[in-house]
Design an enzyme around this catalytic site. Sequence first.
Site, PDB file in Angstrom:
ATOM      1  N   ASN A   9      -2.483 -13.920   3.652  1.00  0.00           N
ATOM      2  CA  ASN A   9      -3.207 -13.600   2.415  1.00  0.00           C
ATOM      3  C   ASN A   9      -3.619 -12.140   2.499  1.00  0.00           C
ATOM      4  O   ASN A   9      -4.500 -11.785   3.278  1.00  0.00           O
ATOM      5  CB  ASN A   9      -4.440 -14.517   2.309  1.00  0.00           C
ATOM      6  CG  ASN A   9      -5.360 -14.119   1.171  1.00  0.00           C
ATOM      7  OD1 ASN A   9      -4.990 -13.314   0.315  1.00  0.00           O
ATOM      8  ND2 ASN A   9      -6.567 -14.671   1.166  1.00  0.00           N
ATOM      9  N   TRP A  10      -2.961 -11.332   1.703  1.00  0.00           N
ATOM     10  CA  TRP A  10      -3.218  -9.886   1.782  1.00  0.00           C
ATOM     11  C   TRP A  10      -4.522  -9.477   1.101  1.00  0.00           C
ATOM     12  O   TRP A  10      -4.943  -8.331   1.204  1.00  0.00           O
ATOM     13  CB  TRP A  10      -2.044  -9.122   1.157  1.00  0.00           C
ATOM     14  CG  TRP A  10      -0.854  -9.018   2.071  1.00  0.00           C
ATOM     15  CD1 TRP A  10      -0.798  -9.421   3.386  1.00  0.00           C
ATOM     16  CD2 TRP A  10       0.431  -8.464   1.775  1.00  0.00           C
ATOM     17  NE1 TRP A  10       0.445  -9.146   3.912  1.00  0.00           N
ATOM     18  CE2 TRP A  10       1.221  -8.547   2.941  1.00  0.00           C
ATOM     19  CE3 TRP A  10       0.996  -7.890   0.626  1.00  0.00           C
ATOM     20  CZ2 TRP A  10       2.535  -8.093   2.997  1.00  0.00           C
ATOM     21  CZ3 TRP A  10       2.309  -7.440   0.685  1.00  0.00           C
ATOM     22  CH2 TRP A  10       3.070  -7.538   1.855  1.00  0.00           C
ATOM     23  N   LYS A  11      -5.115 -10.357   0.339  1.00  0.00           N
ATOM     24  CA  LYS A  11      -6.376 -10.042  -0.364  1.00  0.00           C
ATOM     25  C   LYS A  11      -6.184  -8.788  -1.227  1.00  0.00           C
ATOM     26  O   LYS A  11      -5.119  -8.614  -1.791  1.00  0.00           O
ATOM     27  CB  LYS A  11      -7.523  -9.906   0.638  1.00  0.00           C
ATOM     28  CG  LYS A  11      -7.589 -11.127   1.567  1.00  0.00           C
ATOM     29  CD  LYS A  11      -8.846 -11.207   2.366  1.00  0.00           C
ATOM     30  CE  LYS A  11      -8.826 -12.489   3.203  1.00  0.00           C
ATOM     31  NZ  LYS A  11     -10.062 -12.723   3.927  1.00  0.00           N
ATOM     32  N   HIS A  98     -10.218 -19.630  -2.929  1.00  0.00           N
ATOM     33  CA  HIS A  98     -10.545 -18.878  -1.712  1.00  0.00           C
ATOM     34  C   HIS A  98     -12.046 -18.593  -1.684  1.00  0.00           C
ATOM     35  O   HIS A  98     -12.658 -18.400  -2.742  1.00  0.00           O
ATOM     36  CB  HIS A  98      -9.755 -17.561  -1.661  1.00  0.00           C
ATOM     37  CG  HIS A  98      -9.862 -16.906  -0.326  1.00  0.00           C
ATOM     38  ND1 HIS A  98     -10.927 -16.119   0.014  1.00  0.00           N
ATOM     39  CD2 HIS A  98      -9.064 -16.965   0.772  1.00  0.00           C
ATOM     40  CE1 HIS A  98     -10.774 -15.708   1.271  1.00  0.00           C
ATOM     41  NE2 HIS A  98      -9.652 -16.198   1.753  1.00  0.00           N
ATOM     42  N   GLU A 100     -13.659 -16.043  -1.108  1.00  0.00           N
ATOM     43  CA  GLU A 100     -14.053 -14.800  -1.784  1.00  0.00           C
ATOM     44  C   GLU A 100     -14.109 -14.996  -3.300  1.00  0.00           C
ATOM     45  O   GLU A 100     -14.914 -14.384  -3.994  1.00  0.00           O
ATOM     46  CB  GLU A 100     -13.102 -13.667  -1.366  1.00  0.00           C
ATOM     47  CG  GLU A 100     -13.395 -13.225   0.070  1.00  0.00           C
ATOM     48  CD  GLU A 100     -12.187 -12.891   0.908  1.00  0.00           C
ATOM     49  OE1 GLU A 100     -11.136 -12.564   0.358  1.00  0.00           O
ATOM     50  OE2 GLU A 100     -12.293 -12.993   2.159  1.00  0.00           O
ATOM     51  N   GLU A 170     -11.018 -22.963   5.616  1.00  0.00           N
ATOM     52  CA  GLU A 170     -11.430 -21.620   6.011  1.00  0.00           C
ATOM     53  C   GLU A 170     -12.953 -21.545   6.059  1.00  0.00           C
ATOM     54  O   GLU A 170     -13.595 -21.330   5.012  1.00  0.00           O
ATOM     55  CB  GLU A 170     -10.904 -20.592   5.006  1.00  0.00           C
ATOM     56  CG  GLU A 170      -9.389 -20.577   4.900  1.00  0.00           C
ATOM     57  CD  GLU A 170      -8.860 -19.220   4.444  1.00  0.00           C
ATOM     58  OE1 GLU A 170      -7.974 -18.691   5.120  1.00  0.00           O
ATOM     59  OE2 GLU A 170      -9.361 -18.677   3.438  1.00  0.00           O
ATOM     60  N   GLY A 176     -12.722 -12.794   8.420  1.00  0.00           N
ATOM     61  CA  GLY A 176     -12.899 -11.352   8.546  1.00  0.00           C
ATOM     62  C   GLY A 176     -13.985 -10.950   9.527  1.00  0.00           C
ATOM     63  O   GLY A 176     -14.410  -9.796   9.560  1.00  0.00           O
ATOM     64  N   SER A 209      -9.975 -15.432  11.029  1.00  0.00           N
ATOM     65  CA  SER A 209      -9.780 -14.637  12.240  1.00  0.00           C
ATOM     66  C   SER A 209      -8.672 -15.167  13.145  1.00  0.00           C
ATOM     67  O   SER A 209      -8.798 -15.127  14.379  1.00  0.00           O
ATOM     68  CB  SER A 209     -11.101 -14.515  13.009  1.00  0.00           C
ATOM     69  OG  SER A 209     -12.070 -13.842  12.231  1.00  0.00           O
ATOM     70  N   GLY A 230      -5.610 -13.478   7.207  1.00  0.00           N
ATOM     71  CA  GLY A 230      -6.002 -12.316   6.414  1.00  0.00           C
ATOM     72  C   GLY A 230      -5.603 -11.036   7.131  1.00  0.00           C
ATOM     73  O   GLY A 230      -4.457 -10.594   7.079  1.00  0.00           O
ATOM     74  N   GLY A 231      -6.564 -10.457   7.833  1.00  0.00           N
ATOM     75  CA  GLY A 231      -6.391  -9.152   8.487  1.00  0.00           C
ATOM     76  C   GLY A 231      -5.104  -9.007   9.281  1.00  0.00           C
ATOM     77  O   GLY A 231      -4.390  -7.998   9.147  1.00  0.00           O
TER      78      GLY A 231
HETATM   79  P1  13P Z   1      -9.083 -13.170   8.265  1.00  0.00           P
HETATM   80  O1  13P Z   1      -7.829 -13.645   8.959  1.00  0.00           O
HETATM   81  O2  13P Z   1      -9.090 -11.692   8.004  1.00  0.00           O
HETATM   82  O3  13P Z   1     -10.320 -13.680   8.917  1.00  0.00           O
HETATM   83  O4  13P Z   1      -9.055 -13.834   6.786  1.00  0.00           O
HETATM   84  C1  13P Z   1      -8.822 -15.180   6.652  1.00  0.00           C
HETATM   85  C2  13P Z   1      -8.633 -15.496   5.219  1.00  0.00           C
HETATM   86  O5  13P Z   1      -9.554 -15.401   4.423  1.00  0.00           O
HETATM   87  C3  13P Z   1      -7.286 -15.907   4.773  1.00  0.00           C
HETATM   88  O6  13P Z   1      -7.305 -16.399   3.475  1.00  0.00           O
END
Ligand code: 13P
Length: 248
Positions: A9-11, A98, A100, A170, A176, A209, A230-231
């Site tokens: 997920n590139w956000k 999600h 966020e 999640e 993050g 993470s 994510g990251g």
């Molecule tokens: P991180 O891997 O950066 O913690 O993010 C997880 C995430 O929100 C994937 O949707």
Amino acid sequence: MKKIYLYGNWKMNMTVAETKKFFEGFSSQYQPYKNDAGLEVGVFAPFTSLWALADCAKNLGIVFGAENVYSEDKGAFTGEVSIPMLQEIGIKYVILGHSERRHIFNEPDEMIAKKVKAVLAAGMTPILCYGETLEEREGGNTFKVMERQLKSAIDGLSADDVKKIIYAYEPVWAIGTGKSATSEQAQEVCAWSRNLIGIKDVVILYGGSVKGSNAKELLSMNDIDGALVGGASLKPDAFIEIYKAYKA
Ligand code: 13P
């Protein structure tokens, strides 16, 4: 070894140019695993990069999708993107709910449920995210919160549709932060979720993470079918490292 889903997920990252650059690097890293039936890779990008993503991902035969969508087909919904708009460029997968979206943009359960239904009705696959905040966990409300999030999204759906959803646990406190849930914590919730959903072979991912160093432990757990990353999905080597570590 079981089949593993490695979804990135590139956000709100990755321009069109950055998307193309990512795939220049990713193609060679992915080559050794390309024909591995035990791996399904997917990338989810911002709307403006979807066209470029579709182009690159189709060539590699990987899954590609959007990070959100609105439930109505068209109309006065300034700033929103509809399912037909996504379909026009070949999108079949959409992340919904999600944390966020839930916490920064205040998307309520009812809105997420509508989106899930609309995406399923369009023959597409929702990746439904759910998970508790630190406050909710510390208050002993983890399962209560997740039950509300999951039930509101799947209530009224046929068993067939419930099975088509890909679920992603999640925990908000692990996103993050560099502080993943332990494999036992993640396993406990994923097993509990499978039970609540009531269908044994639904796909349940863990997100929060995930990286090369914790991938093997997390992905080896019985009820974790893959990772929503994510990251570590923003760099080709860090992303594929997750699968490499699991296989090692
Ligand atoms: P991180 O891997 O950066 O913690 O993010 C997880 C995430 O929100 C994937 O949707």
